[in-house]
Design an enzyme around this catalytic site. Structure first.
Site, PDB file in Angstrom:
ATOM      1  N   ASP A   1       0.862  -1.101  -0.019  1.00  0.00           N
ATOM      2  CA  ASP A   1      -0.266   0.216  -0.293  1.00  0.00           C
ATOM      3  C   ASP A   1       0.659   1.537  -0.233  1.00  0.00           C
ATOM      4  O   ASP A   1       1.906   1.093   0.668  1.00  0.00           O
ATOM      5  CB  ASP A   1      -0.761  -0.136   1.546  1.00  0.00           C
ATOM      6  CG  ASP A   1      -2.661   0.515   1.119  1.00  0.00           C
ATOM      7  OD1 ASP A   1      -3.341   0.115   1.192  1.00  0.00           O
ATOM      8  OD2 ASP A   1      -2.108   1.856   0.561  1.00  0.00           O
TER       9      ASP A   1
ATOM     10  N   ASN B   1     -10.481   6.614   7.782  1.00  0.00           N
ATOM     11  CA  ASN B   1     -10.097   5.014   6.872  1.00  0.00           C
ATOM     12  C   ASN B   1     -10.616   4.165   8.578  1.00  0.00           C
ATOM     13  O   ASN B   1     -10.935   3.019   8.840  1.00  0.00           O
ATOM     14  CB  ASN B   1      -8.749   4.573   7.484  1.00  0.00           C
ATOM     15  CG  ASN B   1      -7.714   5.973   6.040  1.00  0.00           C
ATOM     16  OD1 ASN B   1      -6.962   5.377   5.866  1.00  0.00           O
ATOM     17  ND2 ASN B   1      -8.509   5.987   4.786  1.00  0.00           N
ATOM     18  N   LEU B   2     -10.604   5.269   9.481  1.00  0.00           N
ATOM     19  CA  LEU B   2     -10.269   4.299  11.179  1.00  0.00           C
ATOM     20  C   LEU B   2     -11.785   3.930  11.264  1.00  0.00           C
ATOM     21  O   LEU B   2     -11.884   2.846  11.886  1.00  0.00           O
ATOM     22  CB  LEU B   2      -9.973   4.980  11.984  1.00  0.00           C
ATOM     23  CG  LEU B   2      -8.790   5.726  12.403  1.00  0.00           C
ATOM     24  CD1 LEU B   2      -9.238   6.348  13.382  1.00  0.00           C
ATOM     25  CD2 LEU B   2      -7.392   4.960  12.218  1.00  0.00           C
TER      26      LEU B   2
ATOM     27  N   LYS C   1       0.419   3.116   5.841  1.00  0.00           N
ATOM     28  CA  LYS C   1      -0.531   1.834   6.311  1.00  0.00           C
ATOM     29  C   LYS C   1       0.288   0.569   6.357  1.00  0.00           C
ATOM     30  O   LYS C   1      -0.039  -0.426   7.333  1.00  0.00           O
ATOM     31  CB  LYS C   1      -1.307   2.117   5.505  1.00  0.00           C
ATOM     32  CG  LYS C   1      -2.006   2.521   4.954  1.00  0.00           C
ATOM     33  CD  LYS C   1      -3.928   2.558   4.303  1.00  0.00           C
ATOM     34  CE  LYS C   1      -5.321   3.444   4.661  1.00  0.00           C
ATOM     35  NZ  LYS C   1      -5.933   3.057   3.751  1.00  0.00           N
TER      36      LYS C   1
ATOM     37  N   CYS D   1     -15.723   2.546  -3.920  1.00  0.00           N
ATOM     38  CA  CYS D   1     -16.349   2.571  -2.384  1.00  0.00           C
ATOM     39  C   CYS D   1     -16.173   3.541  -1.729  1.00  0.00           C
ATOM     40  O   CYS D   1     -16.514   3.964  -0.963  1.00  0.00           O
ATOM     41  CB  CYS D   1     -15.121   1.355  -1.927  1.00  0.00           C
ATOM     42  SG  CYS D   1     -15.394   1.442  -0.293  1.00  0.00           S
TER      43      CYS D   1
ATOM     44  N   CYS E   1     -18.196  18.529  -5.972  1.00  0.00           N
ATOM     45  CA  CYS E   1     -18.586  17.586  -5.300  1.00  0.00           C
ATOM     46  C   CYS E   1     -17.919  16.915  -4.375  1.00  0.00           C
ATOM     47  O   CYS E   1     -16.938  17.322  -3.747  1.00  0.00           O
ATOM     48  CB  CYS E   1     -18.932  16.361  -6.860  1.00  0.00           C
ATOM     49  SG  CYS E   1     -16.983  15.729  -7.599  1.00  0.00           S
TER      50      CYS E   1
END
Ligand SMILES: [Zn+2]
Length: 487
Positions: free
Chosen positions: A166, A174-175, A190, A292, A443
């Site tokens: 990564d 992220n948590l 990470k 996602c 956006c």
């Protein structure tokens, strides 16, 4: 009279690696007889001891299964195509993918016998299976939500070597579903946080870190040393790249994906079934389907899908069990429904089909394939930085700001002075814009606003249009704090 006969990859060991033949035969049975005449060993693969066609082989005449025709007696005419395809039965039991010599070397000490006793008690795993797990080398691509779950369970299960790839650092968002990380990991790479966590679970695990982005020029070198690759990435470019490298190097690719409330898992192993390209020959056009990170996903879903991925990895390591080869498991958390759908191997697949055109990842343009490249003929969309926009707002410049997000996203934070037009209504409502002044589109991440500008251009709007670079995410610290708009 000539009949074209195509032989699927897994049967080609019997036909001297030949994929196609031109034969002169009046029936399917005659085609098989001619093949057996040339390759006598093929008989054993095709027929069982009672001279019945083995059930794992499907034969198609011009894409119709002979079971729907006259079986082996099906008559053929000039120009017909006969395809021999082993059935993708799905849930194929496979042998352990760990090389024999490495399995033999693995030994369990007393602590390990105690630590893994719940595995040792399982007949399907036992001491032999646990040694396989210790000998295994698994690469996890992507340390987001799914990668977190994979890393924790594979470490807990005792996988001897875990590689982690990564290029990102941990951020606050992220948590919500990346359970490897806590508050103290914020802003850390990470791979470093993940390594600490894995070592915390089991110090004897060999952890290899790759703080880099997978690209065509580094992927083969990175995955070469691993037995299994787990794809836990979040973008199409990485998915195709990982699939292609895995097919070319003969590695199984354990795929997992989540989006909002839905998850998918599959095992792409081109030696025993279809690859990702067989299932999805092309990605959706860029910007059309949110990722996602744009579409969101419920926290606990990653735990479910990542755990299934980890289980498939362990089954490939130990051998046995029904592995998701030739099938995809689809899970809907909101309605609590699940299904398994069949994925057939595609003989026209450019990667693992009968006449592959992709033979090197370096030669394939992933950026272009995934629509990430700027088309030279396309007029570029001009971006505006959040700081510049903030300055223009404070000077009271005349301009129109258009927020193209969906209503539920605007409930999180309003963008000051913006009018609201969702993308789907833009073309119809372009009269609300003033073509004599600048229009700025905003956006969440600055991707849908590009789509908005292109949509309006196509609809014939001619006024000057700009895209807020990085979207509202990038403007948070610059523009929104003064508004108190955050919940
Ligand atoms: Zn394929």
């Amino acid at each position: 009279m000539s009949i074209k006969v195509l032989v699927s990859a897994t049967l080609r060991t019997f036909t001297g690696r030949n994929a196609s033949f031109l034969l002169d035969s009046k029936s399917v049975k005659g085609v098989l007889a001619s093949l057996i005449e040339e390759y006598p060993d093929f008989a054993k693969a095709l027929y069982d001891e009672n001279d019945f066609l083995r059930s794992f082989i499907n034969i198609y005449v011009n894409d119709v299964n002979i079971k729907q025709l006259q079986n082996l007696e099906t008559r053929l005419k000039d120009g017909d195509t006969v395809l021999l395809l082993p059935a993708i039965a799905g849930g194929a039991p496979v042998e352990s993918v760990i090389p024999q010599e490495r399995r033999k070397e693995a030994k369990l000490d007393d602590t390990e016998i105690e630590r893994f006793s719940k595995h040792l008690m399982l007949r399907e795993i036992g001491v032999k299976g646990q040694k396989n797990i210790k000998a295994a080398k698994v690469l996890i691509c992507g340390l987001g939500a799914l990668g977190s779950v994979l890393a924790e369970y594979l470490a807990a299960a005792g996988v001897g070597t875990i590689g982690i790839v990564d290029f990102d650092v941990v951020n606050l968002q992220n948590l919500q579903n990346q359970i490897l990380y806590g508050r103290r990991d914020l802003k850390r790479p990470k791979v470093m946080s993940a390594k600490d966590k894995i070592k915390g679970i089991n110090q004897s695990i060999n952890v290899e870190t790759y703080n880099t982005k997978l690209e065509a020029d580094n992927i083969k070198e990175i995955i070469a040393d691993y037995d299994i690759v787990a794809d836990a990435t979040d973008n199409y470019k990485a998915r195709y790249l990982i699939n292609d490298a895995c097919v070319l190097l003969g590695k199984p690719d354990v795929f997992g994906a989540i989006y909002q409330f839905e998850g998918q898992v599959s095992v792409f192993d081109s030696q025993h079934g279809p690859c990702y390209r067989c299932a999805f020959p092309a990605p959706p056009p860029s910007g059309l389907v949110p990722t996602c990170s744009e579409g969101g996903s419920i926290s606990s879903l990653a735990g479910i899908i990542g755990s299934i991925q980890a289980t498939e990895v362990l089954k490939l390591i130990t051998g046995g069990g029904d592995v998701l080869i030739g099938e995809a498991f689809v899970f809907d958390a909101w309605n609590l429904t699940s299904s398994k759908v069949k994925i057939a191997k595609n003989d026209a697949c450019p990667l693992c089909g009968l006449s592959p055109s992709i033979t090197e990842v370096e030669d394939f343009d992933y950026e272009e394939f995934c629509g990430l490249k700027q088309d030279e003929n396309e007029i570029t969309v001009e971006g505006i930085a959040a700081s510049v926009l903030a300055e223009r707002i404070s000077k009271g410049d005349r301009m129109t700001i258009v927020d193209v997000r969906e209503p539920h996203e605007r409930a999180i934070n309003r963008f000051p002075n913006a009018i609201v037009i969702p993308i789907g209504q833009l073309a119809r409502r372009q009269k609300e814009l003033d073509p004599t002044i600048d229009t700025i589109f905003v956006c969440r991440e600055g991707k849908r606003s590009v789509l908005a500008i292109n949509t309006l251009r196509e609809a014939g709007y001619t006024g000057p249009m700009y895209n807020l670079k990085g979207g509202i995410e990038a403007a948070k610290d610059v523009i929104l704090p003064h508004e108190g708009a955050w919940l």
